[in-house]
Design a protein around this motif. Structure first.
Motif, PDB file in Angstrom:
ATOM      1  N   VAL A 290       0.918  -1.159  -0.075  1.00 54.03           N
ATOM      2  CA  VAL A 290      -0.061  -0.100  -0.082  1.00 54.03           C
ATOM      3  C   VAL A 290       0.984   1.062  -0.028  1.00 54.03           C
ATOM      4  CG1 VAL A 290      -1.953   1.381   1.071  1.00 54.03           C
ATOM      5  CG2 VAL A 290      -1.753  -1.163   1.377  1.00 54.03           C
ATOM      6  N   GLN A 291       0.536   2.027  -1.010  1.00 57.09           N
ATOM      7  CA  GLN A 291       1.309   3.514  -1.056  1.00 57.09           C
ATOM      8  C   GLN A 291       0.542   4.609  -0.858  1.00 57.09           C
ATOM      9  OE1 GLN A 291       4.591   3.437  -1.870  1.00 57.09           O
ATOM     10  NE2 GLN A 291       5.491   1.654  -2.996  1.00 57.09           N
ATOM     11  N   ARG A 292       0.761   5.371  -0.185  1.00 56.06           N
ATOM     12  CA  ARG A 292       0.130   6.523   0.111  1.00 56.06           C
ATOM     13  C   ARG A 292       0.391   7.816  -0.823  1.00 56.06           C
ATOM     14  NH1 ARG A 292      -3.875   6.643   3.593  1.00 56.06           N
ATOM     15  NH2 ARG A 292      -4.132   8.718   3.853  1.00 56.06           N
ATOM     16  N   VAL A 293      -0.129   8.465  -1.429  1.00 56.54           N
ATOM     17  CA  VAL A 293       0.267   9.404  -2.388  1.00 56.54           C
ATOM     18  C   VAL A 293      -0.506  10.803  -2.289  1.00 56.54           C
ATOM     19  CG1 VAL A 293       1.212   7.831  -4.139  1.00 56.54           C
ATOM     20  CG2 VAL A 293      -1.242   8.738  -4.177  1.00 56.54           C
ATOM     21  N   ALA A 294      -0.146  11.963  -2.644  1.00 51.39           N
ATOM     22  CA  ALA A 294      -0.841  13.236  -2.711  1.00 51.39           C
ATOM     23  C   ALA A 294      -1.925  13.183  -3.605  1.00 51.39           C
ATOM     24  CB  ALA A 294      -0.079  14.423  -2.926  1.00 51.39           C
ATOM     25  N   GLU A 295      -1.494  12.661  -4.947  1.00 50.83           N
ATOM     26  CA  GLU A 295      -2.484  12.671  -6.246  1.00 50.83           C
ATOM     27  C   GLU A 295      -2.208  11.334  -6.850  1.00 50.83           C
ATOM     28  OE1 GLU A 295      -5.276  14.156  -6.655  1.00 50.83           O
ATOM     29  OE2 GLU A 295      -4.949  15.707  -5.460  1.00 50.83           O
ATOM     30  N   PHE A 296      -3.228  10.773  -7.594  1.00 49.53           N
ATOM     31  CA  PHE A 296      -2.873   9.938  -8.687  1.00 49.53           C
ATOM     32  C   PHE A 296      -2.314  10.416  -9.884  1.00 49.53           C
ATOM     33  CE2 PHE A 296      -7.272   7.877  -6.686  1.00 49.53           C
ATOM     34  CZ  PHE A 296      -6.324   7.124  -5.958  1.00 49.53           C
ATOM     35  N   PRO A 297      -1.575   9.744 -10.322  1.00 45.05           N
ATOM     36  CA  PRO A 297      -1.075  10.245 -11.844  1.00 45.05           C
ATOM     37  C   PRO A 297      -2.281  10.660 -12.847  1.00 45.05           C
ATOM     38  CG  PRO A 297       0.205   8.161 -11.246  1.00 45.05           C
ATOM     39  CD  PRO A 297      -0.959   8.209 -10.268  1.00 45.05           C
TER      40      PRO A 297
ATOM     41  N   VAL B 209      -2.927   1.927  -4.458  1.00 52.38           N
ATOM     42  CA  VAL B 209      -2.355   3.396  -4.077  1.00 52.38           C
ATOM     43  C   VAL B 209      -3.564   4.087  -3.649  1.00 52.38           C
ATOM     44  CG1 VAL B 209      -1.665   5.365  -5.292  1.00 52.38           C
ATOM     45  CG2 VAL B 209      -0.976   3.350  -6.394  1.00 52.38           C
ATOM     46  N   VAL B 210      -3.195   4.819  -2.500  1.00 55.58           N
ATOM     47  CA  VAL B 210      -4.345   5.328  -1.664  1.00 55.58           C
ATOM     48  C   VAL B 210      -3.914   7.041  -1.803  1.00 55.58           C
ATOM     49  CG1 VAL B 210      -5.510   5.876   0.680  1.00 55.58           C
ATOM     50  CG2 VAL B 210      -4.846   3.559  -0.082  1.00 55.58           C
ATOM     51  N   ARG B 211      -4.967   7.717  -2.065  1.00 53.85           N
ATOM     52  CA  ARG B 211      -4.971   9.118  -2.340  1.00 53.85           C
ATOM     53  C   ARG B 211      -5.110   9.647  -1.015  1.00 53.85           C
ATOM     54  NH1 ARG B 211      -8.298  11.536  -7.127  1.00 53.85           N
ATOM     55  NH2 ARG B 211     -10.017  11.173  -5.746  1.00 53.85           N
ATOM     56  N   GLU B 212      -4.205  10.689  -0.405  1.00 55.00           N
ATOM     57  CA  GLU B 212      -4.298  11.135   1.090  1.00 55.00           C
ATOM     58  C   GLU B 212      -5.690  12.136   1.283  1.00 55.00           C
ATOM     59  OE1 GLU B 212      -0.516  12.783   2.207  1.00 55.00           O
ATOM     60  OE2 GLU B 212      -0.292  10.984   3.475  1.00 55.00           O
ATOM     61  N   ARG B 213      -6.015  12.727   0.169  1.00 54.67           N
ATOM     62  CA  ARG B 213      -7.006  13.902   0.713  1.00 54.67           C
ATOM     63  C   ARG B 213      -8.434  13.161   0.697  1.00 54.67           C
ATOM     64  NH1 ARG B 213      -9.733  15.201  -4.070  1.00 54.67           N
ATOM     65  NH2 ARG B 213      -8.281  14.789  -6.058  1.00 54.67           N
ATOM     66  N   ASP B 214      -8.507  12.159   0.302  1.00 55.59           N
ATOM     67  CA  ASP B 214     -10.006  11.739   0.305  1.00 55.59           C
ATOM     68  C   ASP B 214     -10.099  10.327   0.713  1.00 55.59           C
ATOM     69  OD1 ASP B 214      -9.316  10.652  -2.115  1.00 55.59           O
ATOM     70  OD2 ASP B 214     -10.735  11.886  -3.092  1.00 55.59           O
ATOM     71  N   GLY B 215      -8.770   9.612   0.646  1.00 55.43           N
ATOM     72  CA  GLY B 215      -9.237   8.142   1.010  1.00 55.43           C
ATOM     73  C   GLY B 215      -9.245   7.141  -0.034  1.00 55.43           C
ATOM     74  N   GLU B 216      -9.564   7.798  -1.326  1.00 54.95           N
ATOM     75  CA  GLU B 216      -9.891   6.964  -2.398  1.00 54.95           C
ATOM     76  C   GLU B 216      -8.745   6.236  -2.765  1.00 54.95           C
ATOM     77  OE1 GLU B 216     -12.729   6.334  -4.218  1.00 54.95           O
ATOM     78  OE2 GLU B 216     -13.719   7.246  -2.288  1.00 54.95           O
ATOM     79  N   ARG B 217      -8.706   4.967  -3.394  1.00 55.70           N
ATOM     80  CA  ARG B 217      -7.810   3.991  -4.001  1.00 55.70           C
ATOM     81  C   ARG B 217      -8.043   3.460  -5.039  1.00 55.70           C
ATOM     82  NH1 ARG B 217     -12.666   1.936  -1.965  1.00 55.70           N
ATOM     83  NH2 ARG B 217     -12.789  -0.421  -2.256  1.00 55.70           N
TER      84      ARG B 217
END
Length: 293
Positions: free
Chosen positions: A12-19, A98-106
């Motif tokens: 599991v990788q946490r990112v600021a935004e998806f590509p 991959v989990v987007r930090e601002r809203d938890g979507e993955r």
């Protein structure tokens, strides 16, 4: 509880935004990395253990080194593992998340249990080891290992133990499995060909739909239960956590209170970032119930 189904190794990788579009070749720097056991039945088992229940996971891990990562994580969570193919040499199913930090979507890229083939020679524990994990208050199956799901459900039916089905999508095994199921917990996208689940012998059907109310029906009643509104930090496995809470609550609550409890547990999960950070908060929910608050 006995929970039968898929166990994966999740990276599991946490990112600021998806590509974005056209950025497939661009590297994205992650802000945090976790490795944990995953999969529907597995996350449900972790939930049962977090709620204070005795969780036994019947699955396939095998002897590959990656399987040791999943075993160690589950042991730390208080989940007992019954491996139906302990000598299996291939790697376990692996998911890249991959989990987007601002809203938890993955986003999830996975390779499920299909690589094992249709009918592997499982070493089922029901003949000689069942006394080791009694008593069992409920059985949950996710259908990813069809032979395991059927064996667990048939044993439960013969033993008078309720069977719950995590029905994320239609699987061929469900033709045989559904008549053994007491509660089918379905995703909004689940579709049964031909007949309804009630017509197939399922007494209670529950359907989740993200933040929308959870719908339920029995042979003589129906309704819906609202989902708590929370700020989501991580939605990975939230549905699996909901199923685990539902299994834990069987015999403690009746519909629709059972659904309300599962909703609260899943809401607590999405408030926390990371695959295991939510478990302590879930224990607090149970403590509140025991105090009558």
């Amino acid at each position: 509880m006995l929970l039968a189904g898929l166990c994966t190794v999740d990276l599991v990788q946490r990112v600021a935004e998806f590509p974005g579009a056209g950025e497939a070749a661009r590297k994205v720097q992650s802000r945090a990395v976790d490795v944990a056991a995953g999969g529907p039945a597995t996350n449900a088992a972790v939930t049962v253990a977090a709620l204070g229940g005795q969780a036994t996971l019947l699955t396939v891990l095998g002897a590959h080194p990656l399987a040791g990562l999943a075993r160690a994580d589950l042991e730390s969570c208080g989940v007992r593992v019954l491996d139906a193919l302990p000598e299996h040499l291939a790697p376990p199913a692996v998911s890249a998340v991959v989990v987007r930090e601002r809203d938890g979507e993955r986003t999830v890229v996975s390779h499920n249990a299909a690589a094992l083939g249709e009918k592997p020679a499982f070493c089922l524990p029901f003949d000689g080891q069942i006394a080791d994990f009694l008593p069992v208050r409920a059985v949950l199956v996710d259908g990813h290992h069809p032979e395991l799901a059927l064996a667990a459900a048939r044993w439960a039916r013969a033993s008078g133990v309720p069977v719950l089905l995590d029905a994320g999508s239609w699987k061929p095994v469900l033709d045989e499995l559904l008549p053994l199921v007491d509660i089918a917990a379905c995703s909004a996208d689940f579709r049964a060909p031909g007949r309804s689940l009630h017509e197939r012998g399922v007494p209670a059907v529950v359907t989740t739909n993200g933040p929308a109310p959870v719908r339920w029906s029995t042979l003589d009643d129906s309704g819906e239960v609202s989902v708590p509104r929370v700020r989501a930090r991580d939605t990975l496995g939230a549905g699996d956590v909901w199923h685990g809470a539902l299994a834990w609550g069987v015999g403690r609550f009746e519909l629709p209170e059972l659904i309300g409890f599962a909703n609260e547990v899943a809401a607590e999960r999405v408030r926390h970032a990371g695959p295991r950070s939510w478990t302590a908060a879930v224990r607090g929910l149970v403590a509140g119930l025991e105090r009558g608050t």
